[in-house]
Design a protein around this motif. Sequence first.
Motif, mmCIF file in Angstrom:
data_model
loop_
_atom_site.group_PDB
_atom_site.id
_atom_site.type_symbol
_atom_site.label_atom_id
_atom_site.label_comp_id
_atom_site.label_asym_id
_atom_site.label_seq_id
_atom_site.Cartn_x
_atom_site.Cartn_y
_atom_site.Cartn_z
ATOM 1 N N TYR A 104 -1.440 0.263 5.408
ATOM 2 C CA TYR A 104 -0.093 0.387 4.825
ATOM 3 C C TYR A 104 0.941 -0.187 5.786
ATOM 4 O O TYR A 104 0.883 0.060 6.991
ATOM 5 C CB TYR A 104 0.208 1.864 4.550
ATOM 6 C CG TYR A 104 1.684 2.210 4.457
ATOM 7 C CD1 TYR A 104 2.422 1.926 3.315
ATOM 8 C CD2 TYR A 104 2.335 2.841 5.522
ATOM 9 C CE1 TYR A 104 3.769 2.260 3.230
ATOM 10 C CE2 TYR A 104 3.669 3.188 5.449
ATOM 11 C CZ TYR A 104 4.388 2.896 4.293
ATOM 12 O OH TYR A 104 5.714 3.227 4.216
ATOM 13 N N LEU A 139 -7.106 0.468 2.429
ATOM 14 C CA LEU A 139 -6.025 -0.501 2.610
ATOM 15 C C LEU A 139 -5.039 -0.037 3.674
ATOM 16 O O LEU A 139 -4.564 1.094 3.638
ATOM 17 C CB LEU A 139 -5.289 -0.677 1.271
ATOM 18 C CG LEU A 139 -4.186 -1.725 1.208
ATOM 19 C CD1 LEU A 139 -4.792 -3.122 1.197
ATOM 20 C CD2 LEU A 139 -3.353 -1.517 -0.048
ATOM 21 N N THR A 151 -5.531 -0.997 -4.254
ATOM 22 C CA THR A 151 -6.188 -0.979 -2.942
ATOM 23 C C THR A 151 -7.336 -1.982 -2.846
ATOM 24 O O THR A 151 -7.820 -2.270 -1.757
ATOM 25 C CB THR A 151 -6.722 0.424 -2.628
ATOM 26 O OG1 THR A 151 -7.661 0.801 -3.642
ATOM 27 C CG2 THR A 151 -5.587 1.433 -2.584
ATOM 28 N N GLY A 160 -2.468 -4.329 -2.513
ATOM 29 C CA GLY A 160 -1.316 -3.810 -1.779
ATOM 30 C C GLY A 160 -0.065 -3.680 -2.607
ATOM 31 O O GLY A 160 0.915 -3.080 -2.170
ATOM 32 N N GLY A 180 0.828 -1.195 0.000
ATOM 33 C CA GLY A 180 0.000 0.000 0.000
ATOM 34 C C GLY A 180 0.864 1.248 0.000
ATOM 35 O O GLY A 180 2.002 1.251 -0.444
#
Length: 479
Positions: free
Chosen positions: A292, A290, A449, A459, A129
Amino acid sequence: SDFIELVRVNAGVVENRVKFTEYSVVQDMIARRTDDESGNYIVKHFDIEARENLDDGTNRGVYTAANGGVETKETLVISPGKAYVDGYEVELQASTYVSIDKARTTKNVQNDTVPASLGNYVKVDNVYGQPDITEVGSTVDPFKLVKLYDQQTVSRGSSAGANIGYARSRAFEYYSGTQGNVAAIHHHYLFDITMFNIVDVSAANTLTANAVITGTTSGATGIVVASITSAAQFNLMQQQGEFITGEAFTSSVTTNTVAGTILATTNNAVNRKNFGRDVKQIFMDTSTGLDYTSDINLTESKTLGGSIDVTTTAVTGFNTEFLTDLVVGDIVSLPTGSAGVQEERRVTVIASNLALTLSAAVTTNSTKVPIKRLRSAIQEIEETALIYKMPKDNIKTLLGTGGATDTNYAFRKQFTTTASGSGVATFTLPSGQTWAAPSVARNYTMTVTGSAGGSAAIGAVVPITATAAGSGTITLTVT
């Protein structure tokens, strides 16, 4: 002339006073000796003040227009002073005025640039991400908080280990390696970095997040990171001062249950978290979208003294100082891979200066080999202000002909879109803005995402240097 000048007076001010005869041989001899002995030097400084030549009534100018003052000159006012030059005394007993021309010639420079440093950053890899930098609707928050963890990523998209600090993201960009590969290096620009300190106390406490803890003797303060219930250990951030072993403490929240005293372990180095030593992962949690994660690239390598024997996870040292050189959580590099290739392992236990335990067994048991410690470092730590030096020291204007604005700015901004069924993603800018060249890898970082079944993994960082078009236009198309 029938006069010999002894003193010159102008408007009641002594401008010159003759102290020595004009042809004094003795004076010449003394001057030569003074020059040989001491050279040129100043006894009383001649201070210089720059003032406007033309006095407009408000600018402290020296001369009115009637007395010859002009706007194109400035006047240097040299104060009274005294010096010795070539051994001879030089003294001004009244201020002297020296007029010089102002700089009025200019040169037109087109397409010059102003480099803009984004401040402190860390090198990261294993990127999943990307962090939120700018505001995009309700899914991307500007400068969103990221959490700092003390272990490397185990499952991409999930935090690993213990949360030991906070920071905020200023920017994120690709740097080197194969874009899209987990080993590719990115720069994650951070600010407002806050590391935690672990406080150990002698009794169970119940504390509220953001309560201010104050040592009753030391006066040291800190803010509770997360609420605790009946616990004898808690994290503080933004600590000021140092708590004293055995002192009691108070909470700013009156409903908190405060008991016990500060234990000595509170001030141990291992309890006071340090970015370069302790941080291994950056994690950003999102309620939508998403999460990270990235691992800190451990750029600082140090070969420790002595040598080691290693059998599976057990390390025995010879002339080593593990208690001084390492802390639990450190990453070490060992030549225990196939054909002596370096392997990285995490230190889980340090029993003594001569014994420690690794997080996983090595590939090849080895004897009398060196051991390296790997840690991170914040890059460009001196870059703390977003103020940028212009390309020239003296600039008249940044406007173009006729006073029109002639400056372009390059900046980073995040966008989200949904690709079409054929995998085409389109991003559109407002009027007056254009896309930078997608052929330059560091200009763009595109991540997936979410997916309804495409080939790109969620990702993943997707390189677009060969698949995007739209440089210099308002529409960027990625195929």
